[in-house]
Design an enzyme around this catalytic site. Structure first.
Site, PDB file in Angstrom:
ATOM      1  N   ASP A 161      74.291 -18.825 106.433  1.00 22.29           N
ATOM      2  CA  ASP A 161      72.868 -18.987 106.708  1.00 22.29           C
ATOM      3  C   ASP A 161      72.734 -19.870 107.947  1.00 22.29           C
ATOM      4  O   ASP A 161      72.628 -21.094 107.854  1.00 22.29           O
ATOM      5  CB  ASP A 161      72.182 -19.619 105.496  1.00 22.29           C
ATOM      6  CG  ASP A 161      70.680 -19.779 105.689  1.00 22.29           C
ATOM      7  OD1 ASP A 161      70.111 -19.022 106.487  1.00 22.29           O
ATOM      8  OD2 ASP A 161      70.092 -20.667 105.045  1.00 22.29           O
ATOM      9  N   PHE A 191      78.736 -19.840 100.036  1.00 23.03           N
ATOM     10  CA  PHE A 191      77.549 -19.947 100.878  1.00 23.03           C
ATOM     11  C   PHE A 191      77.704 -21.106 101.857  1.00 23.03           C
ATOM     12  O   PHE A 191      78.007 -22.232 101.454  1.00 23.03           O
ATOM     13  CB  PHE A 191      76.305 -20.164 100.007  1.00 23.03           C
ATOM     14  CG  PHE A 191      76.060 -19.046  99.035  1.00 23.03           C
ATOM     15  CD1 PHE A 191      75.204 -18.009  99.343  1.00 23.03           C
ATOM     16  CD2 PHE A 191      76.729 -19.018  97.809  1.00 23.03           C
ATOM     17  CE1 PHE A 191      75.004 -16.960  98.459  1.00 23.03           C
ATOM     18  CE2 PHE A 191      76.537 -17.977  96.918  1.00 23.03           C
ATOM     19  CZ  PHE A 191      75.672 -16.944  97.241  1.00 23.03           C
ATOM     20  N   LYS A 192      77.507 -20.791 103.135  1.00 21.29           N
ATOM     21  CA  LYS A 192      77.511 -21.824 104.168  1.00 21.29           C
ATOM     22  C   LYS A 192      76.074 -21.993 104.634  1.00 21.29           C
ATOM     23  O   LYS A 192      75.527 -21.137 105.327  1.00 21.29           O
ATOM     24  CB  LYS A 192      78.419 -21.431 105.336  1.00 21.29           C
ATOM     25  CG  LYS A 192      78.500 -22.493 106.429  1.00 21.29           C
ATOM     26  CD  LYS A 192      79.325 -22.009 107.607  1.00 21.29           C
ATOM     27  CE  LYS A 192      79.421 -23.072 108.688  1.00 21.29           C
ATOM     28  NZ  LYS A 192      80.143 -22.586 109.890  1.00 21.29           N
ATOM     29  N   ILE A 193      75.485 -23.114 104.244  1.00 19.58           N
ATOM     30  CA  ILE A 193      74.078 -23.365 104.550  1.00 19.58           C
ATOM     31  C   ILE A 193      74.007 -24.374 105.688  1.00 19.58           C
ATOM     32  O   ILE A 193      74.397 -25.537 105.534  1.00 19.58           O
ATOM     33  CB  ILE A 193      73.325 -23.898 103.309  1.00 19.58           C
ATOM     34  CG1 ILE A 193      73.522 -22.949 102.117  1.00 19.58           C
ATOM     35  CG2 ILE A 193      71.848 -24.102 103.630  1.00 19.58           C
ATOM     36  CD1 ILE A 193      73.002 -21.545 102.334  1.00 19.58           C
TER      37      ILE A 193
END
Length: 308
Positions: free
Chosen positions: A143, A169-171
């Site tokens: 993201d 998830f890479k936020i």
């Protein structure tokens, strides 16, 4: 189809820079040294061909060469995530198959986008991730502001729950901590590994929000990992102290240098011979480079002494 056992990603997962010779050609011996340095930095894993690897300046043939070279060299000694982002779903799928076949532990992908106007809708994003999921390799959804595509929490949660391989998830959007907190709360066990990015500049708030680790640069991952380890051990005071100590260097990297910082540090430490970046990326101004090295020296990072 054989799928991989789900495994939570923790700690520091630096993005490997891609070294070039001074003439702009790919430096594969330098790439080997970059990977060896990252291993000695004690990283939990490495990501290749990401934005901080200058993926947008690398040809398709070079991408395949780098994927094969990195995975062959590491040969399971350190887990590798391969970035596969592309607007075209068939290309993303083929990149995922190659990464799977060569032994990557996961692939990372942004939503489909091309330039400022070609942006995948929520359904198109879901469909592309689902197609990659059929390959049978865990996926990290990135993201990132670079794509210009919004990935709201409900969409991320839907993908996590309905697409088996969407696990990580890479936020790294603005307000990452709040988004991480909401993602973890709404996604529950389906959100296996919530990580942050942006070189770890918001790492403390993101760890407080529940991040299991960070995808940083390859500049000082051993010092970033110490913060993550202390925080996970419940020693927030030590995490705060470590974060406070390294924050000026990370801030300078994030706001002044970008992906050029890790390469400059690696040249300074003898890891690679050239910090060349392909046009149209300009070289790092000498004053900015000097400020970076000046901030790094008191930290005595491995990168500044690895090749000396």
């Amino acid at each position: 189809m054989t799928t991989m056992r789900p495994e939570t990603l923790t700690g520091a997962w630096p993005v490997a820079p891609t070294p070039f010779h001074a003439d702009g050609s790919l430096d594969l011996p330098g790439m080997t040294r970059v990977l060896d340095c990252i291993m000695e930095q004690g990283a939990d894993g490495v990501c290749i061909l990401a934005n901080f690897s200058e993926q947008f300046l690398i040809s398709d043939a070079e991408r395949e060469t780098l994927t094969r070279h990195c995975l062959d060299h590491l040969a399971g000694r350190m887990p590798v995530i391969v970035t596969i982002s592309h607007y075209a779903t068939p290309i993303v799928v083929e990149r995922a198959r190659l990464a799977r076949d060569l032994g990557a532990v996961a692939v990372m992908m942004m939503p489909p986008y091309h330039g400022a106007l070609l942006k995948g809708t929520a359904e198109q994003c879901y469909e592309q991730f689902a197609r990659v999921g059929e390959v049978g390799i865990p996926i990290m959804a990135q993201d990132a502001p670079l794509s210009g595509v919004e990935l709201p929490v409900p969409l991320l949660v839907r993908m996590a729950r309905e697409i088996e391989m969407v696990q990580h998830f890479k936020i790294e959007c603005a307000g990452a901590a709040a988004k991480l907190r909401a993602l973890i709360a709404e996604g529950g066990e389906a959100v296996l590994s919530p990580l942050d990015g942006e070189e770890g500049i918001t790492m403390l708030a993101d760890l407080d929000a529940g991040a299991t680790g960070t995808m940083c640069s390859a500049m000082i991952p051993e010092l970033i990992r110490e913060v993550v380890t202390a925080h996970h051990a419940g020693d927030r005071a030590r995490a705060v102290a470590g974060y406070t100590r390294i924050l000026p260097a990370i801030n300078h990297e994030n706001r002044q240098c970008g992906f050029r910082a890790a390469k400059a540090a690696m040249v300074e430490g003898g890891v690679i011979r050239s910090d060349f970046c392909r046009h149209p990326v300009p070289p790092l101004p000498p004053e900015t480079r000097a400020e970076l090295i000046g901030l790094l020296r008191p930290l005595d990072p491995i990168v500044l002494r690895w090749g000396r």
